[in-house]
Design a protein around this motif. Structure first.
Motif, PDB file in Angstrom:
ATOM      1  N   GLY A   1      -6.793   0.138  -0.630  1.00 41.13           N
ATOM      2  CA  GLY A   1      -5.559   0.506  -1.294  1.00 41.13           C
ATOM      3  C   GLY A   1      -4.810  -0.630  -1.937  1.00 41.13           C
ATOM      4  O   GLY A   1      -3.722  -0.434  -2.495  1.00 41.13           O
ATOM      5  N   VAL A   2      -5.378  -1.836  -1.880  1.00 40.91           N
ATOM      6  CA  VAL A   2      -4.699  -3.026  -2.406  1.00 40.91           C
ATOM      7  C   VAL A   2      -5.703  -3.859  -3.193  1.00 40.91           C
ATOM      8  O   VAL A   2      -6.881  -3.935  -2.834  1.00 40.91           O
TER       9      VAL A   2
ATOM     10  N   PRO B   1      -0.709  -2.808  -5.633  1.00 41.17           N
ATOM     11  CA  PRO B   1      -1.315  -1.504  -5.342  1.00 41.17           C
ATOM     12  C   PRO B   1      -2.590  -1.313  -6.162  1.00 41.17           C
ATOM     13  O   PRO B   1      -2.622  -1.621  -7.354  1.00 41.17           O
TER      14      PRO B   1
ATOM     15  N   ARG C   1       0.827  -1.209   0.000  1.00 42.82           N
ATOM     16  CA  ARG C   1       0.000   0.000   0.000  1.00 42.82           C
ATOM     17  C   ARG C   1       0.865   1.264   0.000  1.00 42.82           C
ATOM     18  O   ARG C   1       0.526   2.258  -0.646  1.00 42.82           O
TER      19      ARG C   1
END
Length: 295
Positions: A155-156, A273, A137
């Motif tokens: 975020g991932v 990401p 992240r």
């Protein structure tokens, strides 16, 4: 804002020391200090609290550090993309993995990647899945091979690799050693050997007992699969482990039983990401690591 200034800033932030940061970046300390001062003037904020022997990040510095990692990672990805168009694959690739994933063998994977792409410097670090996700992240890792229950963290994004059942391992003299299947409720009162809270298997186990509304006592907490097996061999507790662990040579002689009840599968995925596309080197690694339809 120059990338060089951000690189120097990250070095000082991680080393907590101007001299060590200058040595790491192979520049004169005066030049590095001047770059940091120029960055602070541009941002109109102090980035470090300077002590005699060390430095600490200010609140502004901590805010910048996260974005600096992302910016530098994006710049590296841009350079790699241009090189890929020219038929070259070079640069660096930082990846992570949890130990003993079973469904993927990291040593042959890294070796195959290096043979195929000698121009790419690959770095691999092992850690718990929770920590690896945080590094992905933050842009410190381009990919992480993790085992996480539930949806992808913020975020991932997660690319699935494989799923395995969780199983009970116990000493052959244990009271459950005659059972081929064991319900989570049957384990009440047992002492457990388990991994630290950051490991994927531990998170699956905690979730299973929470769903069953049952409590358990972890008597021994380890950060290594073989150490866990050693403790089970000494009959110091039972362990709930992914099925590949039961097939390891070190597990020979222990009794393995299937679990019944609301036990989540142990799912291995590649964490990437969410906000940035995978670079050419990451894509090349995924083509080696994942089945064709998933890569």
């Amino acid at each position: 804002m120059e990338l060089r200034h951000l690189e120097y800033f990250v070095a000082v932030a991680e080393e907590r020391h101007f001299t060590r940061a200058a040595q790491r970046m192979r520049v004169a300390q005066s030049g590095l200090s001047a770059s940091i001062r120029a960055l602070e003037r541009e941002l109109d904020a102090d980035l470090f609290i300077r002590h005699t022997r060390r430095v600490e990040l200010t609140d502004a510095g901590r805010a910048l550090l996260t974005e600096a990692h992302r910016t530098l990672a994006s710049a590296a990805a841009a350079r790699d993309a241009v090189a890929a168009v020219r038929g070259l694959l070079r640069g660096s690739l930082a990846i992570g993995a949890e130990q003993c994933l079973g469904v993927i063998d990291m040593a042959p994977l890294v070796a195959s990647f290096r043979r195929a792409h000698p121009g790419v410097e690959i770095q691999l670090r092992y850690a718990g899945s929770g920590h690896l996700v945080e590094l992905v992240r933050a842009g410190l890792l381009q990919a992480g091979f993790v085992a996480l229950p539930g949806p992808a963290p913020d975020g991932v994004r997660l690319l699935p690799v494989a799923a395995e059942q969780m199983m009970l391992l116990c000493h052959p003299a244990h009271a459950l050693a005659d059972s081929e299947t064991v319900a989570v409720g049957d384990l009440a009162g047992s002492e457990f050997i388990d991994f630290s809270a950051d490991w994927g298997a531990r998170r699956v186990n905690d979730l299973a007992f929470a769903r069953a509304g049952a409590e358990r006592r972890v008597a021994v907490e380890v950060n290594d699969v073989h150490t866990l097996l050693d403790f089970v061999h000494q009959d110091l507790g039972v362990a709930l482990v992914p099925a590949p662990v039961t097939r390891k040579p070190q597990a020979k002689g222990l009794h393995a039983a299937q679990l019944t009840g609301p036990v989540p599968d142990w799912r291995v995925s590649v964490a990437l990401p969410a906000a940035t596309p995978a670079g050419p080197a990451t894509e090349a690694l995924l083509r080696l690591a994942l089945p064709h339809d998933r890569a």
